[in-house]
Design a protein around this motif. Structure first.
Motif, short mmCIF file in Angstrom:
data_model
loop_
_atom_site.label_atom_id
_atom_site.label_comp_id
_atom_site.label_asym_id
_atom_site.label_seq_id
_atom_site.Cartn_x
_atom_site.Cartn_y
_atom_site.Cartn_z
N UNK A 103 0.84 -1.22 0.00
CA UNK A 103 0.00 0.00 0.00
C UNK A 103 0.86 1.26 0.00
N UNK A 104 1.94 1.24 0.79
CA UNK A 104 2.79 2.43 0.87
C UNK A 104 3.39 2.75 -0.50
N UNK A 105 3.91 1.73 -1.17
CA UNK A 105 4.52 1.97 -2.49
C UNK A 105 3.45 2.39 -3.49
N UNK A 106 2.27 1.77 -3.39
CA UNK A 106 1.20 2.05 -4.35
C UNK A 106 0.64 3.46 -4.19
N UNK A 107 0.70 4.00 -2.99
CA UNK A 107 0.22 5.36 -2.75
C UNK A 107 1.03 6.38 -3.54
N UNK A 108 2.26 5.99 -3.90
CA UNK A 108 3.08 6.90 -4.71
C UNK A 108 2.63 6.88 -6.16
N UNK A 109 1.84 5.86 -6.52
CA UNK A 109 1.35 5.73 -7.90
C UNK A 109 -0.06 6.32 -8.03
N UNK A 110 -0.92 6.02 -7.05
CA UNK A 110 -2.31 6.50 -7.09
C UNK A 110 -2.91 6.53 -5.69
N UNK A 111 -3.66 7.60 -5.39
CA UNK A 111 -4.33 7.65 -4.07
C UNK A 111 -5.38 6.55 -3.93
N UNK A 112 -5.82 5.98 -5.05
CA UNK A 112 -6.81 4.89 -4.98
C UNK A 112 -6.22 3.65 -4.30
N UNK A 113 -4.91 3.63 -4.16
CA UNK A 113 -4.26 2.48 -3.52
C UNK A 113 -4.78 2.27 -2.10
N UNK A 114 -5.19 3.34 -1.45
CA UNK A 114 -5.66 3.20 -0.06
C UNK A 114 -6.99 2.44 0.01
N UNK A 115 -7.61 2.24 -1.15
CA UNK A 115 -8.89 1.52 -1.16
C UNK A 115 -8.71 0.01 -1.18
N UNK A 116 -7.50 -0.45 -1.44
CA UNK A 116 -7.28 -1.90 -1.42
C UNK A 116 -7.09 -2.36 0.02
N UNK A 117 -7.85 -3.37 0.40
CA UNK A 117 -7.79 -3.92 1.77
C UNK A 117 -6.97 -5.22 1.78
N UNK A 118 -6.09 -5.36 0.79
CA UNK A 118 -5.33 -6.61 0.60
C UNK A 118 -4.64 -7.05 1.89
N UNK A 119 -4.62 -8.37 2.09
CA UNK A 119 -3.93 -8.98 3.23
C UNK A 119 -2.84 -9.90 2.71
N UNK A 120 -1.91 -10.21 3.60
CA UNK A 120 -0.89 -11.23 3.29
C UNK A 120 -0.63 -11.99 4.58
N UNK A 121 -0.37 -13.27 4.43
CA UNK A 121 -0.11 -14.04 5.65
C UNK A 121 0.22 -15.49 5.35
N UNK A 122 0.19 -16.26 6.43
CA UNK A 122 0.63 -17.66 6.35
C UNK A 122 -0.49 -18.60 6.80
N UNK A 123 -0.66 -19.65 6.03
CA UNK A 123 -1.45 -20.80 6.48
C UNK A 123 -0.54 -22.02 6.37
N UNK A 124 -0.43 -22.74 7.45
CA UNK A 124 0.50 -23.88 7.51
C UNK A 124 1.89 -23.43 7.05
N UNK A 125 2.40 -24.04 5.96
CA UNK A 125 3.73 -23.62 5.47
C UNK A 125 3.62 -22.92 4.13
N UNK A 126 2.51 -22.20 3.95
CA UNK A 126 2.27 -21.52 2.68
C UNK A 126 2.01 -20.03 2.92
N UNK A 127 2.42 -19.23 1.96
CA UNK A 127 2.14 -17.79 2.01
C UNK A 127 0.99 -17.48 1.05
N UNK A 128 0.05 -16.68 1.53
CA UNK A 128 -1.07 -16.23 0.70
C UNK A 128 -1.01 -14.69 0.64
N UNK A 129 -1.07 -14.16 -0.57
CA UNK A 129 -0.99 -12.71 -0.74
C UNK A 129 -2.12 -12.24 -1.65
N UNK A 130 -2.85 -11.24 -1.20
CA UNK A 130 -3.88 -10.61 -2.04
C UNK A 130 -3.27 -9.49 -2.87
#
Ligand SMILES: Nc1nc2c(c(=O)[nH]1)N[C@H]1C(S)=C(S)[C@@H](COP(=O)(O)OP(=O)(O)OC[C@H]3O[C@@H](n4cnc5c(N)ncnc54)[C@H](O)[C@@H]3O)O[C@H]1N2
Ligand SMILES: O=P(O)(O)OP(=O)(O)O
Length: 165
Positions: A103-130
């Motif tokens: 989000x921080x990097x994207x805010x330098x491209x467009x203020x609309x970046x703050x509208x993304x509620x993307x998450x990132x995290x771990x389940x078991x031994x896997x990474x999931x990124x929105x």
């Protein structure tokens, strides 16, 4: 050849895409950008439906052991945007720095970046990124986390080597 190669799933959340009304250009952007990290073994385009998203993420991680799942779409404020909620349901814990950095990097491209509620995290031994839905949003977000992905995946799998260089 890299020492590690990971399995990757691309999950596109788009009602139009699932109905065959829109070509999945965002999934293609992910596929191109992620090639250095591993092999894309799983790919689906499904509607913005919370239960279907949860079920797919759980199948890919728990049943198939996919190391990295990248989702695109459904992270914003539209009534059917439920990707972050579905992701929160399945994560064991979050990697807040990844979502913050995107989000921080994207805010330098467009203020609309703050509208993304993307998450990132771990389940078991896997990474999931929105990632957001548009091909531009995908590119601008994925390029932010890409440099840390292989290292993060190695650590998650228990790589004991020293991080310092
Ligand atoms: N670094 C950036 N970050 C963000 C951008 C951006 O341009 N750069 N866009 C911001 C915007 S605007 C919004 S809103 C939020 C949230 O986006 P969503 O995740 O909710 O995106 P969707 O509504 O699912 O899709 C938006 C738009 O993109 C096109 N689209 C969607 N899926 C596909 C696809 N599979 N293939 C091709 N095009 C697709 C379509 O026109 C949708 O209407 O994110 C911010 N972050
Ligand atoms: O059909 P979708 O889900 O890709 O949503 P949008 O309304 O953002 O095009």
């Amino acid at each position: 050849m890299t020492e590690y190669s990971f399995t990757i799933g691309i999950l596109t959340l788009s009602d139009k895409g699932a109905r065959g009304e829109r070509e999945d250009l965002s999934g293609e952007v992910i596929r191109e950008m992620i090639a250095a990290v591993g092999e894309v073994t799983h790919y689906r385009v499904i509607p913005d439906d919370l239960e279907t998203i949860v079920e797919t993420l759980v199948d890919w991680v728990d049943r198939d052991g996919v190391d990295l799942v990248l989702t695109t779409g459904g992270t914003g404020l539209s009534p059917r945007d439920v990707t972050p909620e579905a992701t929160a349901r399945v994560l064991d814990w979050e990697i807040p720095g990844m979502a913050e950095a995107m989000r921080a990097a994207s805010m330098k491209k467009t203020p609309h970046a703050m509208l993304s509620r993307a998450r990132a995290g771990v389940r078991r031994q896997s990474i999931i990124i929105n990632l957001p839905g548009s091909p531009k949003g995908v590119r601008e977000n994925l390029e932010v986390v890409l440099p840390a992905l292989t290292h993060g995946l190695k650590k998650l799998k228990g790589d004991p080597t020293d991080c310092a260089r």
